[in-house]
Design an enzyme around this catalytic site. Structure first.
Site, short mmCIF file in Angstrom:
data_model
loop_
_atom_site.label_atom_id
_atom_site.label_comp_id
_atom_site.label_asym_id
_atom_site.label_seq_id
_atom_site.Cartn_x
_atom_site.Cartn_y
_atom_site.Cartn_z
N LYS A 37 -11.87 20.89 39.25
CA LYS A 37 -10.47 20.49 39.23
C LYS A 37 -10.02 20.20 40.66
O LYS A 37 -10.00 21.10 41.49
CB LYS A 37 -9.61 21.61 38.62
N ASP A 78 -0.05 20.92 43.14
CA ASP A 78 0.48 21.19 41.80
C ASP A 78 1.89 21.76 41.89
O ASP A 78 2.07 22.96 42.08
CB ASP A 78 -0.44 22.16 41.05
N LYS A 117 7.44 24.34 39.00
CA LYS A 117 7.17 25.72 39.39
C LYS A 117 8.32 26.25 40.24
O LYS A 117 9.00 25.48 40.91
CB LYS A 117 5.89 25.78 40.25
N ASP A 125 -4.91 23.94 44.81
CA ASP A 125 -5.24 23.69 43.40
C ASP A 125 -6.40 22.69 43.25
O ASP A 125 -6.79 22.35 42.14
CB ASP A 125 -4.00 23.21 42.65
N ASP A 134 2.94 21.83 33.47
CA ASP A 134 2.24 22.61 34.50
C ASP A 134 0.84 23.01 34.05
O ASP A 134 0.04 23.47 34.86
CB ASP A 134 3.09 23.85 34.84
N GLU A 179 -1.67 21.20 33.65
CA GLU A 179 -2.22 19.86 33.90
C GLU A 179 -3.71 19.88 34.18
O GLU A 179 -4.40 18.87 33.97
CB GLU A 179 -1.47 19.21 35.07
N ARG A 232 -6.16 21.38 32.74
CA ARG A 232 -6.98 21.20 31.54
C ARG A 232 -6.93 19.75 31.05
O ARG A 232 -7.86 19.28 30.41
CB ARG A 232 -6.53 22.20 30.45
N1 BES Z 1 -2.71 25.62 39.09
C1 BES Z 1 -2.09 26.43 38.12
C2 BES Z 1 -2.77 27.78 37.93
C3 BES Z 1 -2.67 28.75 39.08
C4 BES Z 1 -1.68 29.70 39.10
C5 BES Z 1 -3.59 28.75 40.09
C6 BES Z 1 -1.62 30.62 40.13
C7 BES Z 1 -3.55 29.65 41.13
C8 BES Z 1 -2.55 30.59 41.14
C9 BES Z 1 -2.11 25.73 36.75
O1 BES Z 1 -2.05 24.36 36.78
C10 BES Z 1 -0.90 26.23 36.00
O2 BES Z 1 0.17 26.00 36.46
N2 BES Z 1 -1.14 26.94 34.91
C11 BES Z 1 -0.08 27.51 34.15
C12 BES Z 1 -0.43 27.35 32.71
C13 BES Z 1 0.69 27.68 31.77
C14 BES Z 1 1.79 26.66 31.91
C15 BES Z 1 0.15 27.71 30.37
C16 BES Z 1 0.03 28.98 34.51
O3 BES Z 1 -0.99 29.62 34.76
O4 BES Z 1 1.15 29.48 34.59
ZN ZN Z 2 -0.08 23.62 36.88
ZN ZN Z 3 -2.84 23.44 38.50
#
Ligand code: BES
Ligand code: ZN
Ligand code: ZN
Length: 486
Positions: free
Chosen positions: A254, A259, A266, A277, A336, A338, A340
């Protein structure tokens, strides 16, 4: 990267600014120490001032020598050796020396030599290219390291150092790419960096932009990048070290260069860390670099999906239904989630390339940080044997991973009333449902996913790393591929 020399005896006086000797807890003065230092050592030990616990340090009147403890002899493993080597470099830095020789008094095997060499080369590296004023204020970097580690045969030792140079170069490259912020590491620039590296080490590289991605029906990746002015990239790297035509093992990363969450924005606190990210992509680029440098006898395909996740009038909106390369439609509940989406297309395409086994890595979920903290990446795979291989590679590399289940019962959480699946599965088991989402796009190909959200970067690094990007899981991926090629 620092220059590493293998030593077959204690260095001549003056050849290195500092000589660091490692000692297990409770050891007598190592033979290598000059007589006056040995006396000080014995006194310090008798007085209980120096015990040889991991990280204990003893200096002498003679400024050329330092002793550093490595803990109990029975606990000395590659992990401890890598950390010890890191402390040796830090000892040199704190004394403003630019060359250091490390003497290991006992015997170590090839894995031990590799770990010591990796520790030295990783510790000596720093990300300084954006600090332009007053370079004198910071301690100079260690430029030259020497290593004396008897035990293995000369050829095994040479080979271990050759591998360590490859892995450290790959991991340091990954760290650099990670540390560059969003305005200096866009998908375009990540593609250029990968291409430059590929030309240098002899990998085949193909970089796809929006037109090709459109033609290839990479709708999920394109949907994420629509919300940004930066063009997406699909970075494809090929190492042909195996038999012609043999299906490659594939590494997929990825590469989300920033992000912000998109329309599901966020919160601002800590958002700057979302420049990391793209850590999965950086590790794939770094691992491919190491694989090429080490010239592993196996075919490997490296794929990085790269985009920004911002918001504008064309960005994905909650409720939107998007298409994907594989043909499945996806309801975007949360923009968010994204990572996946962009991985879905990269994975589907990688399967089509005839990959035998796929390992992807991604800073995919905050939920994985809650589950495992910062000491293990999440490991998700329906294959028990691949799980075992990756856990072993994690142990060998010191970049551990730990399994969580991906049972079919979790699939229900991704059911959508309007599309083939939705992109979030709710709060329970958030990192598992993310992995389960990815699984929908790999079909029957043997696959594993590493969630590196808690391990790829941070403030509290191992002694051979620094705050920022850690280059995890570059060496895990490398060691897995190496075991596959043996
Ligand atoms: N890049 C983030 C995941 C992340 C969070 C990486 C904290 C490093 C530290 C990912 O794209 C994301 O935002 N995931 C969300 C998913 C949710 C919306 C289902 C998350 O983990 O909150
Ligand atoms: Zn995200
Ligand atoms: Zn992300």
């Amino acid at each position: 990267m620092a220059e590493l020399t293998l030593l077959d005896a204690s260095p001549e006086g003056g050849a290195f600014d500092l000589i660091v000797v490692g000692v297990p807890a409770g050891s007598a003065a190592p033979d290598a120490l000059p007589a006056n230092c040995a006396e000080t050592y014995e006194r310090a030990q008798a007085a209980g001032v120096f015990r040889g616990r991991a990280g204990d340090e003893l200096s002498f009147g003679d400024p050329s020598w330092v002793v550093i403890g490595v803990g109990k002899a029975e606990d000395v493993d590659p992990r401890a050796l890598r950390e010890f080597a890191g402390r040796a470099v830090r000892a040199a830095e704190s004394r403003r020396r630019t060359s250091v020789a490390l003497l290991w008094p006992g015997a170590v095997d090839a894995d031990g030599v590799q770990a010591l060499a990796e520790g030295l080369l990783l510790a000596a590296w720093d990300f300084r290219e954006l600090k332009k004023v007053d370079p004198e204020k910071v301690a100079p970097l260690v430029e030259r390291v020497g290593l004396r580690a008897p035990g293995a045969s000369a050829s095994d030792t040479e080979e271990a150092v050759r591998i360590a140079r490859a892995t450290a170069e790959g991991q340091n490259l990954a760290r650099r790419l990670q540390n560059l912020p969003g305005n200096r590491m866009t998908p375009t620039l990540l593609g250029e960096a990968a291409q430059e590296m590929a030309a240098e080490v002899g990998l085949e590289a193909e970089i796809w932009g929006p037109e090709r991605l459109e033609a290839e029906r990479m709708h999920a990746l394109l949907s994420v990048s629509k919300g940004s002015d930066e063009e997406p990239r699909l970075i494809i790297l090929r190492h042909r070290g195996g038999t012609d035509g043999a299906g490659p093992v594939a590494l997929v990363g990825k590469g989300l260069t920033f992000d912000a969450g998109g329309i599901s924005l966020k919160p601002p606190q800590g958002m700057e860390d979302m420049k990391f990210d793209m850590s999965g992509g950086a590790a794939v680029v770094g691992a491919m670099c190491a694989i090429a440098r080490a010239n592993l006898p196996i075919n490997v395909l490296g794929v990085v999906a790269s985009s920004e996740n911002l918001m504008n009038g064309r960005a994905n909106k909650p409720g939107d239904v998007i298409d994907s390369r594989k043909g499945k439609t996806i309801e975007v509940i949360n923009t968010d989630a994204e990572g996946r989406l962009i991985l879905a297309d990269a994975l589907a395409w990688t399967v089509e390339q005839g990959a035998k086994t796929i390992v992807d890595c991604a800073t995919l979920t905050g939920s994985c940080v809650i589950a495992l903290g910062h000491h293990a990446s999440g490991l998700f795979s329906p294959s028990e044997s691949l799980t075992t291989e990756l856990r072993e590679a994690g142990e060998r590399s010191g970049q551990r991973c730990w399994p969580l289940p991906v049972w079919d019962v979790y699939r229900k959480q991704l059911d959508s009333p309007v599309a083939d699946l939705k992109n979030v599965g709710g709060r329970p088991a958030g990192s598992i449902t993310a992995a389960r989402f990815l699984q929908e796009f790999v079909g029957d190909t043997v696959w594993a996913h590493l969630d590196i959200a808690g391990t790829a970067y941070g403030d509290d690094p191992a002694p051979y790393l620094r705050k920022g990007g850690f280059g995890v899981p570059t060496r895990l991926l490398f060691e897995w591929v190496r075991a596959r090629s043996a």
